[in-house]
Write a protein that holds these residues in place. Structure first.
Motif, PDB file in Angstrom:
ATOM      1  N   TRP A 108     -23.642  -9.948  20.596  1.00  0.00           N
ATOM      2  CA  TRP A 108     -24.617 -10.071  21.687  1.00  0.00           C
ATOM      3  C   TRP A 108     -25.785 -10.981  21.298  1.00  0.00           C
ATOM      4  O   TRP A 108     -26.168 -11.890  22.028  1.00  0.00           O
ATOM      5  CB  TRP A 108     -25.130  -8.688  22.102  1.00  0.00           C
ATOM      6  CG  TRP A 108     -26.330  -8.755  22.996  1.00  0.00           C
ATOM      7  CD1 TRP A 108     -27.598  -8.414  22.690  1.00  0.00           C
ATOM      8  CD2 TRP A 108     -26.370  -9.222  24.357  1.00  0.00           C
ATOM      9  NE1 TRP A 108     -28.434  -8.638  23.748  1.00  0.00           N
ATOM     10  CE2 TRP A 108     -27.695  -9.139  24.797  1.00  0.00           C
ATOM     11  CE3 TRP A 108     -25.399  -9.720  25.234  1.00  0.00           C
ATOM     12  CZ2 TRP A 108     -28.098  -9.512  26.063  1.00  0.00           C
ATOM     13  CZ3 TRP A 108     -25.796 -10.102  26.509  1.00  0.00           C
ATOM     14  CH2 TRP A 108     -27.131  -9.993  26.913  1.00  0.00           C
ATOM     15  N   LEU A 109     -26.311 -10.749  20.077  1.00  0.00           N
ATOM     16  CA  LEU A 109     -27.440 -11.568  19.622  1.00  0.00           C
ATOM     17  C   LEU A 109     -27.055 -13.038  19.542  1.00  0.00           C
ATOM     18  O   LEU A 109     -27.843 -13.918  19.844  1.00  0.00           O
ATOM     19  CB  LEU A 109     -27.936 -11.069  18.269  1.00  0.00           C
ATOM     20  CG  LEU A 109     -28.664  -9.721  18.279  1.00  0.00           C
ATOM     21  CD1 LEU A 109     -29.076  -9.325  16.871  1.00  0.00           C
ATOM     22  CD2 LEU A 109     -29.870  -9.753  19.196  1.00  0.00           C
ATOM     23  N   SER A 116     -24.402 -14.594  21.189  1.00  0.00           N
ATOM     24  CA  SER A 116     -23.923 -15.259  22.398  1.00  0.00           C
ATOM     25  C   SER A 116     -24.763 -14.981  23.631  1.00  0.00           C
ATOM     26  O   SER A 116     -24.799 -15.789  24.551  1.00  0.00           O
ATOM     27  CB  SER A 116     -22.481 -14.832  22.686  1.00  0.00           C
ATOM     28  OG  SER A 116     -22.450 -13.459  23.041  1.00  0.00           O
ATOM     29  N   ARG A 117     -25.446 -13.811  23.673  1.00  0.00           N
ATOM     30  CA  ARG A 117     -26.180 -13.393  24.876  1.00  0.00           C
ATOM     31  C   ARG A 117     -25.280 -13.459  26.107  1.00  0.00           C
ATOM     32  O   ARG A 117     -25.698 -13.920  27.173  1.00  0.00           O
ATOM     33  CB  ARG A 117     -27.410 -14.283  25.109  1.00  0.00           C
ATOM     34  CG  ARG A 117     -28.440 -14.227  24.054  1.00  0.00           C
ATOM     35  CD  ARG A 117     -29.084 -12.856  24.011  1.00  0.00           C
ATOM     36  NE  ARG A 117     -29.713 -12.629  22.731  1.00  0.00           N
ATOM     37  CZ  ARG A 117     -31.000 -12.822  22.486  1.00  0.00           C
ATOM     38  NH1 ARG A 117     -31.774 -13.205  23.438  1.00  0.00           N
ATOM     39  NH2 ARG A 117     -31.501 -12.583  21.303  1.00  0.00           N
ATOM     40  N   ASN A 118     -24.038 -13.070  25.891  1.00  0.00           N
ATOM     41  CA  ASN A 118     -23.068 -13.176  26.984  1.00  0.00           C
ATOM     42  C   ASN A 118     -22.283 -11.875  27.034  1.00  0.00           C
ATOM     43  O   ASN A 118     -21.541 -11.536  26.110  1.00  0.00           O
ATOM     44  CB  ASN A 118     -22.141 -14.369  26.709  1.00  0.00           C
ATOM     45  CG  ASN A 118     -21.159 -14.596  27.839  1.00  0.00           C
ATOM     46  OD1 ASN A 118     -20.770 -13.640  28.537  1.00  0.00           O
ATOM     47  ND2 ASN A 118     -20.749 -15.829  28.029  1.00  0.00           N
ATOM     48  N   ILE A 119     -22.459 -11.120  28.114  1.00  0.00           N
ATOM     49  CA  ILE A 119     -21.874  -9.782  28.186  1.00  0.00           C
ATOM     50  C   ILE A 119     -20.349  -9.850  28.225  1.00  0.00           C
ATOM     51  O   ILE A 119     -19.662  -8.969  27.723  1.00  0.00           O
ATOM     52  CB  ILE A 119     -22.445  -9.012  29.410  1.00  0.00           C
ATOM     53  CG1 ILE A 119     -22.208  -7.510  29.256  1.00  0.00           C
ATOM     54  CG2 ILE A 119     -21.872  -9.531  30.713  1.00  0.00           C
ATOM     55  CD1 ILE A 119     -23.078  -6.880  28.198  1.00  0.00           C
ATOM     56  N   VAL A 123     -19.124 -10.028  24.692  1.00  0.00           N
ATOM     57  CA  VAL A 123     -19.289  -8.713  24.062  1.00  0.00           C
ATOM     58  C   VAL A 123     -18.178  -7.775  24.523  1.00  0.00           C
ATOM     59  O   VAL A 123     -17.539  -7.078  23.724  1.00  0.00           O
ATOM     60  CB  VAL A 123     -20.671  -8.109  24.421  1.00  0.00           C
ATOM     61  CG1 VAL A 123     -20.797  -6.699  23.872  1.00  0.00           C
ATOM     62  CG2 VAL A 123     -21.772  -8.988  23.874  1.00  0.00           C
ATOM     63  N   THR A 148     -18.338 -16.455  19.850  1.00  0.00           N
ATOM     64  CA  THR A 148     -19.719 -16.123  19.505  1.00  0.00           C
ATOM     65  C   THR A 148     -20.433 -17.329  18.901  1.00  0.00           C
ATOM     66  O   THR A 148     -21.537 -17.691  19.312  1.00  0.00           O
ATOM     67  CB  THR A 148     -19.770 -14.953  18.516  1.00  0.00           C
ATOM     68  OG1 THR A 148     -18.977 -13.890  19.039  1.00  0.00           O
ATOM     69  CG2 THR A 148     -21.190 -14.475  18.313  1.00  0.00           C
ATOM     70  N   PHE A 181     -23.472 -19.446  20.516  1.00  0.00           N
ATOM     71  CA  PHE A 181     -24.705 -19.571  19.758  1.00  0.00           C
ATOM     72  C   PHE A 181     -25.111 -21.042  19.641  1.00  0.00           C
ATOM     73  O   PHE A 181     -26.257 -21.413  19.880  1.00  0.00           O
ATOM     74  CB  PHE A 181     -24.522 -18.942  18.375  1.00  0.00           C
ATOM     75  CG  PHE A 181     -25.757 -18.974  17.532  1.00  0.00           C
ATOM     76  CD1 PHE A 181     -26.894 -18.291  17.921  1.00  0.00           C
ATOM     77  CD2 PHE A 181     -25.787 -19.687  16.342  1.00  0.00           C
ATOM     78  CE1 PHE A 181     -28.033 -18.321  17.142  1.00  0.00           C
ATOM     79  CE2 PHE A 181     -26.911 -19.714  15.556  1.00  0.00           C
ATOM     80  CZ  PHE A 181     -28.030 -19.028  15.959  1.00  0.00           C
ATOM     81  N   ARG A 217     -26.498 -22.250  22.821  1.00  0.00           N
ATOM     82  CA  ARG A 217     -27.855 -21.762  23.099  1.00  0.00           C
ATOM     83  C   ARG A 217     -28.904 -22.548  22.334  1.00  0.00           C
ATOM     84  O   ARG A 217     -30.036 -22.689  22.775  1.00  0.00           O
ATOM     85  CB  ARG A 217     -27.960 -20.273  22.753  1.00  0.00           C
ATOM     86  CG  ARG A 217     -27.542 -19.391  23.909  1.00  0.00           C
ATOM     87  CD  ARG A 217     -28.028 -17.979  23.783  1.00  0.00           C
ATOM     88  NE  ARG A 217     -27.926 -17.455  22.444  1.00  0.00           N
ATOM     89  CZ  ARG A 217     -28.948 -17.029  21.745  1.00  0.00           C
ATOM     90  NH1 ARG A 217     -30.154 -17.094  22.241  1.00  0.00           N
ATOM     91  NH2 ARG A 217     -28.775 -16.529  20.533  1.00  0.00           N
ATOM     92  N   LYS A 260     -30.545 -25.517  24.146  1.00  0.00           N
ATOM     93  CA  LYS A 260     -31.181 -25.156  25.412  1.00  0.00           C
ATOM     94  C   LYS A 260     -31.944 -26.337  26.004  1.00  0.00           C
ATOM     95  O   LYS A 260     -31.935 -26.580  27.197  1.00  0.00           O
ATOM     96  CB  LYS A 260     -32.136 -23.983  25.136  1.00  0.00           C
ATOM     97  CG  LYS A 260     -32.575 -23.219  26.345  1.00  0.00           C
ATOM     98  CD  LYS A 260     -33.441 -22.044  25.915  1.00  0.00           C
ATOM     99  CE  LYS A 260     -34.579 -22.544  25.092  1.00  0.00           C
ATOM    100  NZ  LYS A 260     -35.491 -21.625  24.520  1.00  0.00           N
TER     101      LYS A 260
END
Lengths: 303, 363
Positions: free
Chosen positions: A80-81, A83-86, A89, A286, A290, A293, A296
Motif C-alpha cells: 500500500w505504501l 503503490s497507494r493503489n487498493i 493491495v 508495487t 512506486f 508516483r 508525480k
C-alpha cells in the motif's frame, strides 16, 4: 573421423586444436590453482561472508517465525505504501492467500527473504557502480562488456566458482543471485544519469553547483524513473535466479521446483511455479506503481 | 551619440573581454598563433580538423546596462556568453570583471563566482522538473547553502515580481512556455547577482509572449540596473532591449554600437542586409533627425523629448494634428525641430551611411 575429408591433409580437415594432454594439464592447473587459492584463504572468506550469513538468517527467521497473519499484514502495508493503489493491495492479498492455502507459505517466506536480501545488495552495490559508470566513459567502456558477459553467461556456469569459493548453502546462493541480478541495476542507473537533460545540468553548473550537489539535487532525482525500472528488473531477475540457485542448496520455492523436475511431479512443479509468479507480480506492480508516483511532477502536463 | 550617458555615476565594474579566441578540437592551443596570423576558419577546419569558434573578440559590456550580442545560428554567440561565467574556457584571451580574470580562476573560485556574481537564464528554460516553481526559484540560494526559511522569502518576492504569484506550488510542466521562462527569470534574479546572462532567453516563446517578456525585463532593469548580457538572433529584439549591441558573425565581431548607430550606419553589407527589414521608426530618435533650430518666434508650440523614437513622435503629432514640433534635450532645452516630411523620410528610406551622417550633423 578425419579420413572422409576429400583426401585433404589432417589439419585442414579437423580444426587444429590443442592436444588432449595439453588441455588436461591446463584444466588441472587452473582448477587446482583456484582450489588451492580458495583453501589458503578459506578463513578470510568465511569471515567476509559471516555478516551476510547472519543477515540472511535473521531476515529468513523473521519472515518464517513471525505468525503468518502479521507477515501478511506487513506485506500488504508495504504494498500500500509503495503503490497507494487498493487494487494492487487486494490482488496481493488474493495471491498470498492462495499461496498459504496450498501449503507453500513457509517456502515462499524463505524465497522472499532471499530475494529481498539479494535485491538490497544489488541496489547498494549497483547504484554507486552505475554512478561511476555514468561519470567516466573509460569505466563505461570497460564495464559494458563485463556486464554483457555476466548477463549472457549461463547462470549454471558461474555457480561453479561460487560453490568452489563459498561452498554450498544460502550465502553462495545469494551471491550467485546478486551476480545475475545486478547488471540491469548498473546499466539503468548509468543510462538514467546519462539521459538527464544537458541543459538542466548546465543550469546547475551555471548556478555554481558542486558535483555532489549536482548528483543529489539534479542527476539522481531526474534519473529516478529509469533507476526504478532497473530496480524492478533486478527484482524480476533475482526471482528467476532463486530457482537456479536452489541447486547449490538454497531452500524455498526453488528447491521444490528442482525436486519436481527430478521426480516429474507435475502438480507440485506448477503450484510452486505459480507461487513464484504471484510474488513476481506483487513485486513488479508495487515497484512500478512506486516508480510512477515518483514522477508525480510530470503528470498533468501543460501543452 | 549620447545614449550611454547615465543619470547616475557608475562605479561598478563592467565586463571586459579581451583578445578572446576559442578553437574547438583536440589540440586547440596549437593553432591560436596561426589563427592570429590570419589562418582562415575554412583552412583550420579542412586542413587541421579544428573548428574556429570565436576569434579576436574585444568587447566591453558596460555595468548596469543591457548589452545584446546578436548573431545567427553558428555565429558563436552562445559560445561567447558561456565564456563569461566560465562554462566554456577560451583557448586564449581574458575576461575581466572587477579586476579579476575569469579565465584564471580555479575551480573553487569559479564556483563562488557563479554562485554570487552571475545568474543565467536559458533558451529552453532548463528548470528542474521535479521542483515546484517556488523550489526552482530557491535553487540558486539552495546551492549557496542558504536556509529555506530565508530563501523562500526571497523567492516569493521574485515570483511576485515576475507575475507568477499563486503558482508557487505548481510544477514547471504545468505552466506555459512564457510562464516557465518567468520562473527562469525569477530563479536568476533571486540569486541577487550583478551579472545576468540571458542566452536566447525569449527565443522559444510566441511573438506576443516574447514582447511581454521583453517589457517585463525592461521594467525590471529600469529598477535593478543589472549588468545584463542578452543573446538573440532577432535584430528587432536586440534593438528593443539593447543599450549596446554587438553583432557577431562566424565568430567575429562585425559591429558594436547603439541600436541607432547600427541602423543608421551599418558597418558593412552583411549588417546593411539585416538592418533593411528593421522598423526604423522604433529605433531612430527625434534628436537624430532634428532640423536646425529656427528663431524663437518660428518655433512650433508642440514639444517632444529628444530621445523619443520617431514612431511615437509621428503618432503624437498626428493625434494633435500638428505638422511640426520642437525637439527638447534631456534638460528641456530646445535643440531643433522636426516636421512630418523629415520624420517620414527617416522612417521609410533606407538611408545610406552618408545620408545618416548629414542628418546627424544637422542635429
Amino acid at each position: 573421423m578425419a579420413s572422409s575429408c576429400w583426401g585433404l591433409p589432417e589439419f585442414m580437415c579437423e580444426f587444429p586444436s590443442l592436444s588432449n594432454t595439453t588441455l588436461r594439464h591446463m584444466r588441472m592447473g587452473i582448477d587446482d590453482g583456484f582450489r588451492g587459492l580458495v583453501r589458503a584463504y578459506s578463513d578470510q572468506i568465511d569471515a567476509a561472508t559471516r555478516p551476510l550469513q547472519w543477515f540472511l538468517n535473521t531476515l529468513e527467521n523473521a519472515f518464517t517465525n513471525t505468525p503468518w497473519f502479521i507477515v501478511l499484514a506487513l506485506i500488504l502495508v508495504v504494498v500500500w505504501l509503495g503503490s497507494r493503489n487498493i487494487k494492487i493491495v487486494f490482488g496481493s492479498l488474493i495471491g498470498l492467500f492462495l499461496i498459504g492455502v496450498f501449503g507453500l507459505w513457509e517456502d515462499t517466506m524463505t524465497t522472499l527473504a532471499m530475494v529481498t536480501v539479494a535485491t538490497m545488495i544489488a541496489i547498494v552495490l549497483g547504484l554507486p557502480i552505475g554512478i561511476l559508470m555514468a561519470r567516466s566513459d573509460r569505466f563505461q567502456s570497460f564495464l559494458t562488456p563485463t556486464l554483457d558477459v555476466m548477463q549472457t553467461m549461463p547462470s549454471f556456469v558461474y555457480l561453479i566458482p561460487v560453490v568452489v569459493i563459498f561452498g554450498i548453502g544460502k550465502v553462495p546462493g545469494v551471491i550467485a543471485v546478486v551476480i545475475y541480478a545486478i547488471p540491469p541495476m548498473i546499466r539503468l542507473t548509468n543510462l538514467g544519469i546519462r539521459l538527464v537533460d544537458k541543459e538542466v545540468i548546465e543550469a546547475a553548473d551555471a548556478f555554481g553547483a558542486s558535483s555532489r550537489q549536482k548528483l543529489w539535487g539534479v542527476q539522481l532525482p531526474l534519473s529516478l524513473p529509469t533507476i526504478m525500472a532497473g530496480v524492478n528488473q533486478t527484482i524480476m531477475m533475482a526471482l528467476a535466479m532463486v530457482v537456479v540457485a536452489s541447486m547449490v542448496g538454497v531452500g524455498g520455492l526453488g528447491k521444490n521446483v528442482l525436486q519436481a523436475i527430478n521426480n516429474q511431479f507435475f502438480t507440485i512443479g506448477f503450484l510452486n511455479g505459480f507461487a513464484l509468479v504471484a510474488i513476481a507480480i506483487i513485486f513488479d506492480r508495487t515497484s512500478q506503481a512506486f516508480g510512477k508516483r515518483l514522477q508525480k511532477h510530470s503528470e498533468a502536463g501543460h501543452d | 551619440m549620447t545614449d550611454l550617458s547615465t543619470n547616475t555615476p557608475e562605479t561598478r565594474s563592467g565586463i571586459e573581454i579581451r583578445n578572446l579566441y576559442k578553437i574547438f578540437g583536440a589540440r586547440p592551443e596549437r593553432y591560436v598563433e596561426a589563427v592570429r596570423k590570419g589562418m582562415t576558419k575554412e583552412e583550420l577546419n579542412d586542413r587541421h580538423n579544428h573548428v574556429l569558434g570565436l576569434q579576436d573578440i574585444n568587447l566591453e559590456l558596460p555595468p548596469g546596462k543591457i548589452s545584446v550580442i546578436m548573431g545567427l545560428s553558428g555565429s558563436g554567440k552562445s559560445t561567447l556568453i558561456r565564456h563569461i561565467n566560465g562554462l566554456i574556457m577560451p583557448t586564449a584571451g581574458e575576461i575581466l570583471y572587477n579586476g579579476r580574470d575569469v579565465v584564471k580562476m580555479n575551480e573553487d573560485e569559479l564556483r563562488e563566482f557563479r554562485r554570487h556574481e552571475t545568474a543565467m537564464v536559458f533558451q529552453k528554460f532548463a528548470l528542474l522538473p521535479h521542483r515546484t516553481v517556488l523550489e526552482n526559484t530557491c535553487y540558486g540560494l539552495d546551492i549557496q547553502g542558504i536556509a529555506r526559511s530565508e530563501s523562500e522569502k526571497v523567492a516569493r518576492k521574485w515570483i511576485d515580481r515576475v507575475g507568477l504569484a499563486g503558482y508557487e506550488d505548481n510544477y514547471p510542466n504545468q505552466l506555459s512556455g512564457g510562464m516557465q521562462q518567468r520562473v527562469g527569470l525569477a530563479r536568476a534574479l533571486a540569486n541577487d547577482a550583478d551579472i545576468l546572462l540571458m542566452d536566447e532567453a525569449f527565443s522559444a516563446l510566441d511573438p506576443l509572449i516574447r514582447m511581454d517578456m521583453q517589457k517585463v525585463l525592461l521594467d525590471l532593469q529600469a529598477e535593478l540596473k543589472k549588468t545584463i548580457v542578452f543573446i538573440t538572433h532577432d535584430l528587432d529584439e536586440a534593438l528593443r532591449l539593447g543599450d549596446k549591441i554587438a553583432i557577431l558573425r562566424d565568430g567575429k565581431l562585425e559591429q558594436v554600437g547603439t541600436g541607432q548607430e547600427i541602423v543608421l550606419r551599418p558597418a558593412n553589407d552583411y549588417i546593411a542586409e539585416f538592418v533593411r527589414e528593421v522598423n526604423r521608426g522604433r529605433v531612430i530618435r527625434a534628436d537624430t533627425v532634428a532640423l536646425p533650430l529656427p528663431p524663437e518666434s518660428e518655433r512650433p508650440a508642440m514639444t517632444v523629448k529628444g530621445h523619443t523614437v520617431l514612431e511615437k513622435v509621428a503618432r503624437r503629432m498626428s493625434e494633435r494634428d500638428e505638422r511640426r514640433a520642437t525637439v527638447l534635450d534631456a534638460k528641456g532645452q530646445p535643440i531643433g525641430i522636426v516636421d512630418m516630411p523629415t520624420i517620414l523620410t527617416a522612417m521609410v528610406t533606407p538611408a545610406t551611411a552618408e545620408d545618416a551622417d548629414e542628418e546627424e550633423n544637422a542635429a
